[in-house]
Motif scaffolding. Structure first.
Motif, short mmCIF file in Angstrom:
data_model
loop_
_atom_site.label_atom_id
_atom_site.label_comp_id
_atom_site.label_asym_id
_atom_site.label_seq_id
_atom_site.Cartn_x
_atom_site.Cartn_y
_atom_site.Cartn_z
N VAL A 217 35.52 29.35 46.53
CA VAL A 217 34.49 28.36 46.19
C VAL A 217 33.64 28.87 45.03
CG1 VAL A 217 32.42 27.19 47.04
CG2 VAL A 217 34.44 27.37 48.50
N ALA A 218 33.32 30.14 45.04
CA ALA A 218 32.49 30.71 43.97
C ALA A 218 33.21 30.70 42.63
CB ALA A 218 32.09 32.14 44.33
N MET A 219 34.53 30.80 42.65
CA MET A 219 35.30 30.82 41.40
C MET A 219 35.84 29.45 41.03
SD MET A 219 37.32 34.39 41.84
CE MET A 219 37.23 35.04 40.20
N ASN A 220 35.21 28.42 41.51
CA ASN A 220 35.67 27.05 41.28
C ASN A 220 35.70 26.69 39.80
OD1 ASN A 220 36.55 24.50 41.90
ND2 ASN A 220 34.50 23.71 42.28
N GLY A 221 34.78 27.17 39.01
CA GLY A 221 34.70 26.81 37.61
C GLY A 221 35.62 27.58 36.69
N TYR A 222 36.25 28.62 37.19
CA TYR A 222 37.13 29.43 36.35
C TYR A 222 38.52 28.79 36.27
CZ TYR A 222 33.71 33.19 36.71
OH TYR A 222 32.57 33.94 36.63
N SER A 223 39.20 29.04 35.16
CA SER A 223 40.58 28.56 35.05
C SER A 223 41.47 29.38 35.99
CB SER A 223 41.08 28.68 33.61
OG SER A 223 41.22 30.04 33.25
N GLU A 224 42.65 28.84 36.24
CA GLU A 224 43.55 29.51 37.17
C GLU A 224 43.99 30.88 36.63
OE1 GLU A 224 47.88 28.79 39.30
OE2 GLU A 224 47.01 27.22 38.07
N ARG A 225 44.20 30.96 35.34
CA ARG A 225 44.63 32.23 34.72
C ARG A 225 43.56 33.29 34.90
NH1 ARG A 225 43.71 35.04 30.27
NH2 ARG A 225 42.25 33.52 29.43
N VAL A 226 42.31 32.93 34.70
CA VAL A 226 41.22 33.90 34.80
C VAL A 226 40.92 34.24 36.25
CG1 VAL A 226 38.75 34.20 34.35
CG2 VAL A 226 40.21 33.17 32.61
N ALA A 227 40.90 33.24 37.11
CA ALA A 227 40.55 33.45 38.51
C ALA A 227 41.59 34.30 39.23
CB ALA A 227 40.39 32.12 39.22
N SER A 228 42.83 34.25 38.80
CA SER A 228 43.87 35.02 39.47
C SER A 228 43.62 36.53 39.36
CB SER A 228 45.25 34.67 38.94
OG SER A 228 45.35 35.01 37.58
N TYR A 229 43.06 36.96 38.24
CA TYR A 229 42.73 38.39 38.10
C TYR A 229 41.61 38.79 39.08
CZ TYR A 229 45.53 38.67 33.88
OH TYR A 229 46.56 38.67 32.98
N GLY A 230 40.60 37.95 39.20
CA GLY A 230 39.51 38.24 40.12
C GLY A 230 39.97 38.22 41.57
#
Length: 110
Positions: free
Chosen positions: A28-41
């Protein structure tokens, strides 16, 4: 030996449940990130969460052994180490989630 193993299993189970709950909050917190960026997190969080779970189970195993040696009794030693390992593990899971968000932010900015 049995109280040490039981404490380690209980701590690992509690930490796994806490990890799943924190993971959903992280999604939920990473909702605004793109999939490419969020996958690293998310990947960083999963790796750190597994390390925390395994290390807290080991800490619970060792702490139970030390408390039993000090004549605290098997049950109180297992209960005390379970509480310590679970609370510390939950705190470290939240820190791991913050690190995951930081990794995603660094990847997004870079």
């Amino acid at each position: 030996m049995t109280p040490k193993i039981i404490a380690a299993i209980i701590i690992a189970g509690i930490n796994a449940v806490v990890g799943v709950l924190v993971f959903f909050f992280l999604l939920v917190a990473m909702n605004g990130y793109s999939e490419r960026v969020a996958s690293y997190g998310l990947g960083a969080f999963v790796i750190l969460a597994l390390i925390v779970t395994m290390s807290m189970a080991a800490v619970g195993f060792l702490l139970t052994g030390r408390l039993v040696k000090r004549s605290r009794g098997s049950v109180p030693a297992a209960l005390l180490s379970t509480v310590v390992g679970s609370v510390l593990g939950a705190f470290l899971k939240v820190v791991s989630a913050l690190v995951g968000i930081g990794v995603a932010e660094i990847i997004r900015a870079g």
